[in-house]
Design an enzyme around this catalytic site. Structure first.
Site, short mmCIF file in Angstrom:
data_model
loop_
_atom_site.label_atom_id
_atom_site.label_comp_id
_atom_site.label_asym_id
_atom_site.label_seq_id
_atom_site.Cartn_x
_atom_site.Cartn_y
_atom_site.Cartn_z
N GLY A 109 0.77 -1.23 0.00
CA GLY A 109 0.00 0.00 0.00
C GLY A 109 0.80 1.28 0.00
O GLY A 109 0.38 2.28 -0.57
N ASP A 118 0.86 3.46 4.42
CA ASP A 118 -0.19 4.14 3.66
C ASP A 118 -1.28 4.65 4.58
O ASP A 118 -1.68 5.81 4.49
CB ASP A 118 -0.76 3.24 2.55
CG ASP A 118 -1.34 1.92 3.04
OD1 ASP A 118 -1.13 1.56 4.22
OD2 ASP A 118 -2.00 1.24 2.24
N ASP A 133 -4.86 2.54 10.91
CA ASP A 133 -6.21 2.54 11.50
C ASP A 133 -6.16 1.90 12.88
O ASP A 133 -6.00 2.59 13.86
CB ASP A 133 -7.26 1.96 10.56
CG ASP A 133 -6.94 0.60 10.01
OD1 ASP A 133 -6.06 -0.10 10.55
OD2 ASP A 133 -7.58 0.19 9.03
N LYS A 178 -6.13 7.26 10.71
CA LYS A 178 -7.55 7.06 11.02
C LYS A 178 -7.70 6.78 12.51
O LYS A 178 -7.93 5.65 12.93
CB LYS A 178 -8.08 5.89 10.18
CG LYS A 178 -9.57 5.88 9.98
CD LYS A 178 -10.03 4.63 9.27
CE LYS A 178 -9.96 4.72 7.77
NZ LYS A 178 -10.68 3.60 7.11
N PHE A 216 -14.04 3.52 4.04
CA PHE A 216 -13.14 2.59 3.36
C PHE A 216 -12.62 3.30 2.12
O PHE A 216 -13.38 3.58 1.20
CB PHE A 216 -13.83 1.27 3.00
CG PHE A 216 -12.84 0.27 2.50
CD1 PHE A 216 -11.98 -0.36 3.38
CD2 PHE A 216 -12.73 0.00 1.15
CE1 PHE A 216 -11.03 -1.26 2.92
CE2 PHE A 216 -11.79 -0.90 0.68
CZ PHE A 216 -10.94 -1.53 1.57
N VAL A 217 -11.32 3.62 2.13
CA VAL A 217 -10.73 4.44 1.06
C VAL A 217 -9.79 3.61 0.20
O VAL A 217 -9.19 2.63 0.64
CB VAL A 217 -9.99 5.66 1.64
CG1 VAL A 217 -10.96 6.59 2.35
CG2 VAL A 217 -8.86 5.26 2.57
N ASP A 255 -5.75 -0.20 -1.72
CA ASP A 255 -6.55 -1.08 -2.56
C ASP A 255 -7.74 -1.67 -1.85
O ASP A 255 -7.87 -1.58 -0.63
CB ASP A 255 -5.66 -2.23 -3.04
CG ASP A 255 -5.39 -3.24 -1.93
OD1 ASP A 255 -5.65 -4.44 -2.14
OD2 ASP A 255 -4.91 -2.85 -0.84
N ARG A 296 -5.33 0.64 -6.70
CA ARG A 296 -4.06 1.25 -6.28
C ARG A 296 -3.62 2.36 -7.24
O ARG A 296 -2.94 3.29 -6.84
CB ARG A 296 -2.95 0.21 -6.20
CG ARG A 296 -3.11 -0.80 -5.11
CD ARG A 296 -1.85 -1.67 -5.00
NE ARG A 296 -2.07 -2.85 -4.20
CZ ARG A 296 -2.05 -2.90 -2.88
NH1 ARG A 296 -1.85 -1.81 -2.19
NH2 ARG A 296 -2.25 -4.04 -2.24
#
Length: 182
Positions: free
Chosen positions: A47, A103, A106, A134, A155-156, A162, A168
């Site tokens: 990521g 990336d 969370d 996050k 959800f990004v 991805d 991506r």
């Protein structure tokens, strides 16, 4: 691009991302002394590869770069909370300051386990530079020293991130429509 129709809304454009990455690179450059040993930037694959590439091109210091991979999502949308190391460093980090480049942070489980792993490998210190933070989902606390953007609890995808290995290549960060991951 056909993938654009899968996006509910764009959170950050390519231009906004570029500006913030330049600011983060300048912060890293000013925080690290040019007379101290070169920091090692360790990207969390896969990521962080786009963010890491953009970031290192703008750091005005000698650095070394490597990748590590920890899997905690699989093909789902939530972390399992139990990351599995599937690719380790080839770089010797003994006695080096490591900047772990992620990336998105969370729950914090993956980053916490990677910090412990890097410390076991002899890193003198480990700091975290995350493109997205996050904090609403955080379960494991640690300090993120460089954070690109604070991300709402969506959800990004895009800019290296991805869902099931897709999206991506989007040049922006967007919220994936639920029908594409539910």
């Amino acid at each position: 691009m056909a993938l654009d129709s899968h996006i509910e809304k764009v959170l950050w454009t390519a231009g906004e991302i570029s500006d913030r990455v330049a600011e983060l690179a300048a912060e890293i450059t000013s925080d690290c002394s040019p007379n101290s040993p070169a920091p090692a930037l360790v990207g969390v694959a896969t990521g962080a590869f786009v963010f890491l590439a953009d970031l290192v091109r703008q750091i005005k210091l000698p650095i070394s770069v490597d990748f590590i991979r920890a899997d905690s999502y699989g093909a789902g949308t939530e972390s399992t909370g139990a990351p599995r190391l599937s690719l380790d460093l080839k770089l010797d980090v003994t006695g080096k300051h490591v900047i772990l480049v992620e990336d998105i942070v969370d729950t914090g489980s993956t980053v916490a386990s990677l910090i412990a792993h890097l410390e076991k490998k002899g890193a003198s210190s480990v700091s975290v530079c995350a493109f997205l933070d996050k904090p609403a989902r955080r379960k494991v606390e640690f300090r993120v020293v460089g954070s690109g953007m604070q991300c709402p609890d969506y959800f990004v995808v895009g800019y290296g991130m991805d869902f099931a290995e897709a999206y991506r290549n989007l040049p922006y960060v967007g919220v994936l429509k639920p029908e594409f991951y539910s």
